[in-house]
Design an enzyme around this catalytic site. Structure first.
Site, mmCIF file in Angstrom:
data_model
loop_
_atom_site.group_PDB
_atom_site.id
_atom_site.type_symbol
_atom_site.label_atom_id
_atom_site.label_comp_id
_atom_site.label_asym_id
_atom_site.label_seq_id
_atom_site.Cartn_x
_atom_site.Cartn_y
_atom_site.Cartn_z
ATOM 1 N N THR A 118 13.096 -9.743 -6.446
ATOM 2 C CA THR A 118 12.827 -10.833 -7.385
ATOM 3 C C THR A 118 11.443 -11.416 -7.148
ATOM 4 O O THR A 118 10.727 -11.772 -8.097
ATOM 5 C CB THR A 118 13.903 -11.929 -7.240
ATOM 6 O OG1 THR A 118 15.180 -11.377 -7.571
ATOM 7 C CG2 THR A 118 13.615 -13.110 -8.153
ATOM 8 N N GLU A 142 30.030 -46.416 6.904
ATOM 9 C CA GLU A 142 30.751 -47.604 7.350
ATOM 10 C C GLU A 142 29.781 -48.711 7.768
ATOM 11 O O GLU A 142 29.983 -49.893 7.450
ATOM 12 C CB GLU A 142 31.674 -47.252 8.526
ATOM 13 C CG GLU A 142 32.766 -46.251 8.178
ATOM 14 C CD GLU A 142 32.348 -44.807 8.436
ATOM 15 O OE1 GLU A 142 33.221 -43.981 8.733
ATOM 16 O OE2 GLU A 142 31.138 -44.507 8.320
#
Length: 373
Positions: free
Chosen positions: A207, A60
Site C-alpha cells: 500500500t 474517581e
C-alpha cells in the site's frame, strides 16, 4: 421486587452517564482504560469526571475534584464507575482507598478490572472499608467500551479491526492496483474518524508503494494514531509520506539490513525487527510489540495481503467494510488468497450492522473466531 427493579434502573441510568463520560477519553487514555465516574446523593449528581489522558488524574479523583469545586462532600454518597476502582500505585495513587477515606456509602462498579494487579482487589478494599459494593452493572456495555484494554490484559495484544473499501463485487482495487478513490468523500471522512479512535493504524508495504498514504487524521477531530508499516523486505522508500510526515512511523520487518534500517531511521522512522513466519513478518509478534508500546486498538487498512493474513491467523476481531456502488473487475478483493476447502471453513461474522454513509454502505461486524469479551 418493584423496589429492586427500581434500584436497578436507577443504577443503570447513572452507569450510562459514567460510560458516556468515559468515552471522552477515547484515543487519549491508552494504555489506561477509559473510565467515567458519577457521584450521586439523593437523586442528584453532585460530582462527575473521567480519565482524560494517560498520566492525568483517574476518573474517581476527577469526580471528587468536581465535587469539591461545587462545595460538596462525598460522605454518604453513591459512586458509579464503569470499571472497578484501582488498588495499586501506578502513575497516580490508587482510587479504592481514596473512596474509603472520603466516606462514600456505596460504589456501583460496571465490571471487574481484568488487570491481574487489580482484579477484584479494589472491590475488596472498598468492602473492608465498610463501603457497600454492587455490580456488575451494564457489564456488556462496559466491556465493549474497554475491549482493547481487555484484549491486552488477557491476550497480550490490542483489539484488531480490519478496515477495507471495496466495490459491490468485493474488489479492493483495479487489476493494475489503482484503488483511489473507491468510496465517496463521506466514507473517507468517516474512516478518518475511525483512525482518530484507534491507537495505531497499519498498512502493508504494498500500500505504501502503490498509494504513498499519510495515514494521518485530516478530515475529522482527534489526534493521528501511531502509523505502522509491515515490511518484510524493508522496501519502504525513505521519501514515503508515512516516514517523513510528522511523528514518523514504526516499521516492522524480518529483514536484516542495517544500512537500509539506518537510512529509514535517519528519515524519521523507527525500525523494529521481529521473527518471520513463512517468510513474512510474524503478525503475532507485531501485535505483542504494539501492546508493549501501549496500544489498545489497531486498525488495519490493507492491502489485501495484510488483511488476508490477519484473517488466516485468526487475529482479527472486527471488520469495517465500506462498499461502493461500483463494479471493480478482476482486482484483489476481500479475502483474496484465503485457502478454503469447504463451506465449513469459511469465515463467519456475527452481530453485523449496515448503515448508509453518503452513497456508500458501511458494514460492521465481529469475526466469530474472535475470543469473547
Amino acid at each position: 421486587m418493584d423496589k429492586i427493579v427500581s434500584v436497578r434502573k436507577i443504577d443503570e441510568y447513572y452507569m450510562s452517564r459514567a460510560l458516556s463520560l468515559a468515552s471522552r477519553g477515547q484515543g487519549a487514555a491508552s494504555p489506561n482504560p477509559m473510565v467515567g465516574c458519577v457521584i450521586v446523593r439523593d437523586g442528584q449528581v453532585i460530582g462527575e469526571g473521567y480519565h482524560a489522558r494517560c498520566g492525568s488524574e483517574h476518573a474517581e479523583v476527577a469526580a471528587l475534584g468536581d465535587l469539591a469545586r461545587r462545595g460538596g462532600t462525598a460522605r454518604g454518597a453513591v459512586v458509579y464507575v464503569n470499571l472497578e476502582p484501582c488498588s495499586h500505585f501506578g502513575r497516580t495513587p490508587p482510587c479504592a482507598p481514596r473512596l474509603v477515606e472520603e466516606g462514600v456509602a456505596r460504589v456501583v462498579a460496571g465490571m471487574a478490572d481484568p488487570n491481574p494487579r487489580v482484579n477484584r482487589g479494589g472491590l475488596e478494599i472498598l468492602r473492608e472499608g465498610g463501603v457497600e459494593v454492587d455490580g456488575p452493572c451494564l457489564e456488556s456495555e462496559c466491556r465493549w467500551l474497554n475491549r482493547g484494554f481487555i484484549r491486552v490484559q488477557t491476550l497480550g495484544r490490542p483489539w484488531v479491526t480490519l478496515k477495507a473499501a471495496a466495490g459491490l463485487d468485493g474488489r479492493m482495487a483495479l487489476p493494475h492496483g489503482e484503488s483511489r478513490w473507491i468510496t465517496a468523500p463521506e466514507s473517507r471522512q468517516w474512516a478518518h474518524r475511525m483512525r482518530a479512535s484507534h491507537d495505531a493504524v497499519m498498512v502493508g508495504v504494498g500500500t505504501v508503494l502503490q498509494d504513498d498514504p499519510e495515514l494521518t487524521v485530516r478530515d475529522a477531530e482527534g489526534e493521528s494514531p501511531l502509523r505502522v508499516v509491515v515490511d518484510s523486505r524493508l522496501s519502504t522508500p525513505v521519501s514515503a509520506k508515512v516516514v517523513t510526515g510528522s511523528g514518523g512511523c514504526l516499521i516492522f520487518t524480518c529483514c536484516e539490513d542495517p544500512a537500509r534500517a539506518d537510512a529509514l531511521t535517519a528519515a524519521g522512522a523507527r525500525v523494529r525487527r521481529v521473527p518471520e513466519r513463512g517468510g513474512r513478518v510474524d503478525l503475532e509478534s507485531v501485535l505483542s510489540s504494539l501492546a508493549e508500546e501501549g496500544g489498545l486498538s489497531l486498525m488495519v487498512e490493507g492491502g489485501a495481503g495484510v488483511l488476508t493474513a490477519f484473517m488466516e491467523l485468526g487475529l482479527a476481531d472486527s471488520l469495517a467494510l465500506f462498499t461502493s456502488c461500483r463494479i471493480m473487475g478482476e482486482g484483489p478483493g476481500i479475502g483474496t488468497g484465503l485457502r478454503l476447502g469447504a463451506m465449513s471453513e469459511s469465515l463467519l461474522l456475527r452481530d453485523a450492522t449496515v448503515r448508509r454513509v453518503g452513497p456508500d454502505f458501511l458494514t460492521e461486524a465481529l469475526f466469530s473466531c474472535s475470543p469473547g469479551l
